[in-house]
Write a protein that holds these residues in place. Sequence first.
Motif, PDB file in Angstrom:
ATOM      1  N   ASN A 157       0.818  -1.198   0.000  1.00 53.79           N
ATOM      2  CA  ASN A 157       0.000   0.000   0.000  1.00 53.79           C
ATOM      3  C   ASN A 157       0.854   1.250   0.000  1.00 53.79           C
ATOM      4  OD1 ASN A 157      -2.498  -1.302   0.052  1.00 53.79           O
ATOM      5  ND2 ASN A 157      -2.122  -1.811   2.209  1.00 53.79           N
ATOM      6  N   ILE A 158       0.836   1.930  -1.114  1.00 50.80           N
ATOM      7  CA  ILE A 158       1.523   3.205  -1.179  1.00 50.80           C
ATOM      8  C   ILE A 158       0.633   4.231  -0.512  1.00 50.80           C
ATOM      9  CG2 ILE A 158       2.327   5.005  -2.744  1.00 50.80           C
ATOM     10  CD1 ILE A 158       3.961   2.666  -3.306  1.00 50.80           C
ATOM     11  N   THR A 159       1.159   4.934   0.483  1.00 53.40           N
ATOM     12  CA  THR A 159       0.311   5.932   1.128  1.00 53.40           C
ATOM     13  C   THR A 159       0.963   7.290   1.151  1.00 53.40           C
ATOM     14  OG1 THR A 159       1.224   5.267   3.230  1.00 53.40           O
ATOM     15  CG2 THR A 159      -0.916   4.370   2.661  1.00 53.40           C
ATOM     16  N   SER A 160       2.175   7.387   0.624  1.00 49.99           N
ATOM     17  CA  SER A 160       2.846   8.648   0.847  1.00 49.99           C
ATOM     18  C   SER A 160       3.763   8.991  -0.316  1.00 49.99           C
ATOM     19  CB  SER A 160       3.666   8.538   2.139  1.00 49.99           C
ATOM     20  OG  SER A 160       4.231   9.772   2.410  1.00 49.99           O
ATOM     21  N   ILE A 161       4.080  10.248  -0.431  1.00 48.66           N
ATOM     22  CA  ILE A 161       5.074  10.685  -1.401  1.00 48.66           C
ATOM     23  C   ILE A 161       5.953  11.697  -0.690  1.00 48.66           C
ATOM     24  CG2 ILE A 161       3.818  10.361  -3.561  1.00 48.66           C
ATOM     25  CD1 ILE A 161       2.829  13.222  -3.264  1.00 48.66           C
ATOM     26  N   ILE A 173       3.039   9.813 -10.574  1.00 51.55           N
ATOM     27  CA  ILE A 173       2.062   9.111  -9.730  1.00 51.55           C
ATOM     28  C   ILE A 173       0.972   8.497 -10.607  1.00 51.55           C
ATOM     29  CG2 ILE A 173       0.440   9.356  -7.838  1.00 51.55           C
ATOM     30  CD1 ILE A 173       2.002  11.806  -6.947  1.00 51.55           C
ATOM     31  N   TYR A 177       0.194   4.327 -11.238  1.00 45.14           N
ATOM     32  CA  TYR A 177      -1.045   3.583 -11.022  1.00 45.14           C
ATOM     33  C   TYR A 177      -1.616   3.029 -12.323  1.00 45.14           C
ATOM     34  CZ  TYR A 177      -1.242   4.265  -6.084  1.00 45.14           C
ATOM     35  OH  TYR A 177      -0.960   4.177  -4.749  1.00 45.14           O
ATOM     36  N   GLU A 195      -9.071  -1.066  -9.049  1.00 49.58           N
ATOM     37  CA  GLU A 195      -8.695  -0.124  -7.994  1.00 49.58           C
ATOM     38  C   GLU A 195      -7.600   0.826  -8.474  1.00 49.58           C
ATOM     39  OE1 GLU A 195      -9.655   0.598  -4.902  1.00 49.58           O
ATOM     40  OE2 GLU A 195     -11.393  -0.700  -5.217  1.00 49.58           O
ATOM     41  N   PHE A 199      -7.769   4.926  -9.129  1.00 45.05           N
ATOM     42  CA  PHE A 199      -6.977   5.969  -8.478  1.00 45.05           C
ATOM     43  C   PHE A 199      -6.564   7.041  -9.472  1.00 45.05           C
ATOM     44  CE2 PHE A 199      -3.259   8.127  -7.004  1.00 45.05           C
ATOM     45  CZ  PHE A 199      -3.635   8.466  -5.720  1.00 45.05           C
ATOM     46  N   ILE A 377      -3.553   1.412   9.816  1.00 46.66           N
ATOM     47  CA  ILE A 377      -4.129   2.505   9.026  1.00 46.66           C
ATOM     48  C   ILE A 377      -4.888   3.455   9.929  1.00 46.66           C
ATOM     49  CG2 ILE A 377      -5.872   3.051   7.289  1.00 46.66           C
ATOM     50  CD1 ILE A 377      -5.104   0.473   5.875  1.00 46.66           C
TER      51      ILE A 377
END
Lengths: 421, 457
Positions: A157-161, A173, A177, A195, A199, A377
Amino acid sequence: MDAFVNDARGTNLKTLKTALAKYEDNLERAHPMLDNILSVLDPKQHSLGFLYVLKAKVGDSHKSNEAFINQVALFLANYSTEQVRLAPALFNTVINHYTEILHQTGQPIKGISGLKRSLAALSDSPLHILSPAHTNFLQLVILSKCYHIALPLIESNITSINPDQSGIAIQHILCYYYYAGIIFTALKKYKSAAESFKFVFTAPASALSAIAIEAYKKFVLVNLIISGSSSGFPRYTPPIVQRNIKSHCKAYTELTVSFSSNNINDIRQKAIPHAEAFQKDKNWGLVKLAIKSIYRRNIKKLTQTFMTLSIADIAEKVDLTPSKAEAFVLKMIEDGEIFASISQKDGMVSFHESPENFSGYNVFSELDSSINKVIQIDGTVKHIEEKLTLSQAFLKRMVNDRRGGNNNMNNQFDPEIDEFN
Amino acid sequence: MEDDMVIEVAGSSNGEKTTTTSSLSSSEFDLENYINNYSGNTKINRLIFIAEHCKPLEAEAYQMAAKEVQKTPNYELYKTIVGKSHGILSLDSAWVDNMAKKNLAQLDKLDSDLNTAKANMVKDSIRLAQNELGEFYYKSGDYPNAMKSFVRTRDYCTTSKNILTMCFNIIKVGIENVNYSHVITYVTKAEQSPDLDNASRAKLNSCMGLANLHLSKYKPAAKKFIETPFEQANVFSDVLSQQDIAIYGGLCALATFDRSELKKKVIDDPTFKQFMELVPEVRELINDFYNSKYGSCLSYLDKLKPSLLLDVHLFEHVEVLYSKIRSKSLIQYFSPYVSVDLNVMATAFNTTVQSLEKEISKLIMDDSIQARIDSHNKRLYARKTDQRTSTFEKTIQVGNDFQNSTNNLLLRLEMLNNNITTTSGRNKNNNGMDFEKSQFLENFHPQHSHFFQSHGR
């Protein structure tokens, strides 16, 4: 150039960048000498210098591609993260060029291991923080059709940059995806694919991008493969996308509408006039898969209705020839989509219920890890919320709203504001 | 739209009717007896409807219709009937001319009556004059004008009885004019009136039921019909007969009520019982349904069908109601069993195993029956959903969805925080946005997709 080599061998990280930056133009002008310089630099100890030379080589149109590929490979195998992070833009340019050359020379598979190592160059946690190299990596994976290599990455799970650290921009980005969606599709993991594509077109936007349009097209097709219908836009889709995207995808919208009839011949008829558009988008294969999925769904429905059914009846009910129907059923059993057995003696198929009974170690460990992820999370969300409610901008806004006159409405926030006034 | 549908329905059931109506001789469908339950415009309408939809009764019905029309001032309708009758009737032109003149004179008279009343400013006489005018328009088949006149009486109503009269007039016109939104509004209005006698309540309930029937809201329709108080005299013959109430109410109830409701509200209801006595077939078939004698229930229904198709209000809904009743009886038949032999079930429903199998598989697919068919051994097995399995499946699904959506949310948040969003090329003030996205895509996109090109073979 000797001066450059000397400076590049310097060990003081704080001054290294400024010391080397002034040579950039000189290097660009000294293309023939670059190979020699590289040979005297150590990619591990003098990573930054090495990187500057490689960057200069990007602009050299006469260089030997093979040599460049080898040099970058050597660099990626040994680079020092600390030094590379001093010049993320250079790194990204080099990686991008490297990817392009591998593609042009038709050997994308060569770069995969190198790029896999490069993921960590500008990202503290490659599985959670996105960097431009991620996008290039997926690109090579697709070109070389080694889809499974990317799976651990795109399933995490990528949640950040971290744009300050990695210089990542919006197109990286979105493309990441988009590519992830393509890989999931290739591996027939359609739900994850949907999914990923979703995104792309739900990402924050004040304009419509070509990437979003292409992703939406594939999103529609993948949804047709999954369920035979299309799901609407999520609530958080940017309004500009919701308003405009459909006008770019007429063929796809019409295909979706035709699917509601569930009549295969009808759908085929309606798809043919758009064949050119689909082929132009290189989505014709997916369209065919989507149409084929209708048979699968119909057969699946039969399994829920019947316990036993003869091949002939199946064929009649889903509008196929008996031999094809048998092949379909067989394939679906193999893929684990349905649970059935075929008796060729009397031409009967017996459908069974799913044997999964959700007990045993595997299920529980899976549940456990799921629960842990959710807790994690939840923690992140709480943390962010806390940060947000304590941020100056938020508090200022709250205070201003309150002064704005509508006291009654904001009374509920009073305790927090008073604390900080 | 409406017209198209009517034609289609009539057309689709036509073939069936020619076969069924041949057995439907005048002994089985007593036109005279049937039509004498009605009066006024509905009588004429029903006759025309029957004449158009049933060949064997055509001549008789047209003759009766013409006779009825000649009692009214509606010479236009008379002309239409004669025109439609394929030469069965001949035009009495003297009567038509005479009537046309008479009508003009009558209209003049009513208009001047109204004007005098208005000049005298006596509320009640204005109301009466308007009513007369409305009644005249109604009789001549001019429904929009009739509606206008009746609505105008509203301002001159002084007692609640006046209001009631107005409501009934408007309802009457609304039903003939197939304008059910008016019917519903004015029924609701009339129901608020303080002094409702039984007869008016009966009228209101049955009108509301009729309106619901037309809107295909069968359950409320059934409720309204069943709540209709029973009146000895046929008070509402210009709209409905009491037999109609029994049939409409019975069928709607059968199609929508569950077993206990059926018992409590229909079979044991003392008022509705009286209605059902008028149409013994309906009573029998409801009892048969309740007592699980589906074969005999369905054969009663089949027997009733040809005459129901000749009913001006019900014919559009016969197919829907019948299929609902049939599905319900299939569901109810199977409900107590774990497994059923399809052969036995087919005999119970007077049908073949093949067509039964098809019907049941349809019901299973819309989740009306929880069962699976063993087509090999011709058996139907109840299906028990494993709660534990489905709970596990659902839980895992919800968990995954939550993770996906939250992760994506976090990333979107992060993008906004860093001001990384898609913006149009014109104002590229963002960090790192140094070339057009579309260009970027051009560069990379097409080459990868060869996979999709060759994939679907």
